[in-house]
Design a protein around this motif. Structure first.
Motif, PDB file in Angstrom:
ATOM      1  N   LYS A  10       0.832  -1.205   0.000  1.00 28.25           N
ATOM      2  CA  LYS A  10       0.000   0.000   0.000  1.00 28.25           C
ATOM      3  C   LYS A  10       0.867   1.256   0.000  1.00 28.25           C
ATOM      4  CE  LYS A  10      -3.889  -2.170   2.277  1.00 28.25           C
ATOM      5  NZ  LYS A  10      -4.802  -2.177   3.401  1.00 28.25           N
ATOM      6  N   CYS A  11       2.174   1.067   0.101  1.00 30.46           N
ATOM      7  CA  CYS A  11       3.114   2.179   0.159  1.00 30.46           C
ATOM      8  C   CYS A  11       3.413   2.683  -1.260  1.00 30.46           C
ATOM      9  CB  CYS A  11       4.406   1.738   0.841  1.00 30.46           C
ATOM     10  SG  CYS A  11       5.689   3.002   0.853  1.00 30.46           S
ATOM     11  N   TYR A  12       3.129   3.948  -1.514  1.00 28.86           N
ATOM     12  CA  TYR A  12       3.387   4.521  -2.821  1.00 28.86           C
ATOM     13  C   TYR A  12       4.873   4.445  -3.178  1.00 28.86           C
ATOM     14  CZ  TYR A  12      -1.298   6.527  -2.492  1.00 28.86           C
ATOM     15  OH  TYR A  12      -2.647   6.695  -2.377  1.00 28.86           O
ATOM     16  N   CYS A  13       5.719   4.738  -2.217  1.00 31.66           N
ATOM     17  CA  CYS A  13       7.157   4.770  -2.459  1.00 31.66           C
ATOM     18  C   CYS A  13       7.692   3.403  -2.880  1.00 31.66           C
ATOM     19  CB  CYS A  13       7.892   5.286  -1.224  1.00 31.66           C
ATOM     20  SG  CYS A  13       9.667   5.436  -1.449  1.00 31.66           S
ATOM     21  N   THR A  15       6.056   0.773  -3.971  1.00 25.80           N
ATOM     22  CA  THR A  15       5.438   0.339  -5.226  1.00 25.80           C
ATOM     23  C   THR A  15       6.055   1.070  -6.412  1.00 25.80           C
ATOM     24  OG1 THR A  15       3.395  -0.168  -4.044  1.00 25.80           O
ATOM     25  CG2 THR A  15       3.234   0.072  -6.436  1.00 25.80           C
ATOM     26  N   MET A  16       6.307   2.375  -6.251  1.00 21.90           N
ATOM     27  CA  MET A  16       6.919   3.163  -7.320  1.00 21.90           C
ATOM     28  C   MET A  16       8.353   2.680  -7.585  1.00 21.90           C
ATOM     29  SD  MET A  16       5.906   5.750  -9.269  1.00 21.90           S
ATOM     30  CE  MET A  16       4.682   6.537  -8.266  1.00 21.90           C
ATOM     31  N   LEU A 138       4.106  13.904  -9.880  1.00 20.62           N
ATOM     32  CA  LEU A 138       4.903  13.434  -8.740  1.00 20.62           C
ATOM     33  C   LEU A 138       6.313  14.020  -8.732  1.00 20.62           C
ATOM     34  CD1 LEU A 138       3.801   9.705  -8.556  1.00 20.62           C
ATOM     35  CD2 LEU A 138       3.397  11.493  -6.830  1.00 20.62           C
TER      36      LEU A 138
END
Length: 144
Positions: A10-13, A15-16, A138
């Motif tokens: 669920k972490c954007y960082c 996953t990115m 972003l």
């Protein structure tokens, strides 16, 4: 590196970062026949647009750490794709793309276009456009 399972976060960082690694590997594999990496290709094409630039100017232009740019410039110099126009013994290096480098860009362009098309086909035109718009947005986090 191919993964057998995608571990969702669920972490954007995180996953990115995982997506960035996957896309870089995808492009590196696609550019392999030309003997160039994605980062090297990016620096070569951006330097060709600038005409001439120092390490600092190029790092600022492509928004990368100077050490990353320096490391990749060394590889481009070794291949003869760029030259240092400052001359021997000079401290203020200024780099430009050689004729051999321009030929490498021509050779690589078709491979890059094919990978772009594969990504767009994979995501669909609308999602690909939305992805780019989101990524541009972003990138602005660094300016805040």
């Amino acid at each position: 590196m191919k993964y057998r399972q995608i571990n969702k976060s669920k972490c954007y960082c995180i996953t990115m970062c995982r997506a960035a690694n996957a896309i870089t590997s995808f492009y590196d594999e696609g550019l392999k026949p030309a003997g160039i990496t994605t980062k090297q290709f990016s620096l070569l094409i951006h330097l060709s647009r600038l005409g001439e630039a120092s390490t600092v100017e190029l790092a600022d232009y492509v928004n990368l750490e100077r050490s990353t740019v320096t490391r990749n410039l060394k590889a481009l110099l070794a291949q003869g794709w760029i030259e240092d126009r400052a001359g021997a013994g000079r401290r203020n290096h200024k780099y430009s793309v050689t004729q051999k480098g321009m030929e490498k860009l021509e050779e690589t362009d078709l491979l890059w276009e094919e990978m772009q098309k594969r990504i767009q086909d994979y995501l669909g035109q609308e999602k690909a456009k939305e992805l780019l718009e989101g990524l541009y947005l972003l990138q602005q986090l660094q300016q805040e």
